[in-house]
Design a protein around this motif. Structure first.
Motif, PDB file in Angstrom:
ATOM      1  N   SER A  72       0.839  -1.198   0.000  1.00  0.00           N
ATOM      2  CA  SER A  72       0.000   0.000   0.000  1.00  0.00           C
ATOM      3  C   SER A  72       0.875   1.249   0.000  1.00  0.00           C
ATOM      4  CB  SER A  72      -0.883   0.011   1.249  1.00  0.00           C
ATOM      5  OG  SER A  72      -0.058   0.170   2.407  1.00  0.00           O
ATOM      6  N   ARG A  73       0.234   2.385  -0.113  1.00  0.00           N
ATOM      7  CA  ARG A  73       0.956   3.652   0.007  1.00  0.00           C
ATOM      8  C   ARG A  73       1.658   3.738   1.364  1.00  0.00           C
ATOM      9  NH1 ARG A  73      -3.029   4.773  -3.374  1.00  0.00           N
ATOM     10  NH2 ARG A  73      -2.630   6.144  -5.129  1.00  0.00           N
ATOM     11  N   HIS A  77       2.661   7.630  -5.242  1.00  0.00           N
ATOM     12  CA  HIS A  77       1.427   7.465  -6.025  1.00  0.00           C
ATOM     13  C   HIS A  77       1.743   6.873  -7.400  1.00  0.00           C
ATOM     14  CE1 HIS A  77      -2.561   8.233  -7.613  1.00  0.00           C
ATOM     15  NE2 HIS A  77      -1.978   8.805  -8.656  1.00  0.00           N
ATOM     16  N   ILE A 103       2.486   3.085  -7.099  1.00  0.00           N
ATOM     17  CA  ILE A 103       1.253   2.305  -6.929  1.00  0.00           C
ATOM     18  C   ILE A 103       0.508   2.248  -8.262  1.00  0.00           C
ATOM     19  CG2 ILE A 103      -1.023   2.252  -5.828  1.00  0.00           C
ATOM     20  CD1 ILE A 103       1.031   1.481  -3.809  1.00  0.00           C
ATOM     21  N   ASP A 123      -0.416  -1.276 -10.041  1.00  0.00           N
ATOM     22  CA  ASP A 123      -1.770  -1.671  -9.641  1.00  0.00           C
ATOM     23  C   ASP A 123      -2.670  -1.964 -10.844  1.00  0.00           C
ATOM     24  OD1 ASP A 123      -4.098  -2.105  -8.205  1.00  0.00           O
ATOM     25  OD2 ASP A 123      -4.459   0.033  -7.838  1.00  0.00           O
ATOM     26  N   ASP A 157      -5.808   0.185  -5.481  1.00  0.00           N
ATOM     27  CA  ASP A 157      -4.914   1.032  -4.685  1.00  0.00           C
ATOM     28  C   ASP A 157      -3.869   0.253  -3.884  1.00  0.00           C
ATOM     29  OD1 ASP A 157      -5.767   3.535  -5.551  1.00  0.00           O
ATOM     30  OD2 ASP A 157      -7.387   3.599  -4.073  1.00  0.00           O
ATOM     31  N   PHE A 158      -3.654  -0.975  -4.246  1.00  0.00           N
ATOM     32  CA  PHE A 158      -2.610  -1.817  -3.664  1.00  0.00           C
ATOM     33  C   PHE A 158      -1.963  -2.562  -4.821  1.00  0.00           C
ATOM     34  CE2 PHE A 158      -6.018  -1.608  -0.559  1.00  0.00           C
ATOM     35  CZ  PHE A 158      -5.356  -1.275   0.605  1.00  0.00           C
TER      36      PHE A 158
END
Length: 101
Positions: free
Chosen positions: A31-32, A52, A55, A59, A64-65
């Motif tokens: 993740s972020r 960002h 990702i 992705d 968003d992961f």
């Protein structure tokens, strides 16, 4: 066992090791927050915009992961043509470069 099978296993193992380092909470996806935790040791190395971008680049399913298969796809696509299973020198640097975009 043929040499290429061994190379593929070593490569996958290196990818998994790199993924596990980035997956700070060990939930099987990056993740972020995982990337921010990793890069906190190198504050000038990245920004929220770069995180960002990392990702977004990996992705594929837009959740968003990025999971291991997405991470592996990005690293495999970024692998230098000259890199092979028998010449592992510098492999960690191109992994870092691939993730940084």
């Amino acid at each position: 066992m043929c040499p290429s099978d061994r190379s593929v296993r070593l490569e996958a193992s290196e990818f998994r090791s790199a993924f596990d380092v980035l997956d700070a909470d060990q939930d099987g996806r990056i993740s972020r927050d995982d990337l921010k935790a990793f890069y906190s040791a190198f504050p000038s190395a990245t920004t929220d915009d770069k995180i960002h971008s990392m990702i977004s680049a990996a992705d594929a399913d837009l959740d968003d992961f990025f999971e291991f298969h997405e991470f592996e796809r990005i690293l495999d696509a970024a692998k230098p043509a000259a890199w092979s299973g028998s010449s592992r020198k510098g492999s960690r640097s191109w992994i870092a470069t691939a993730m940084a975009g």
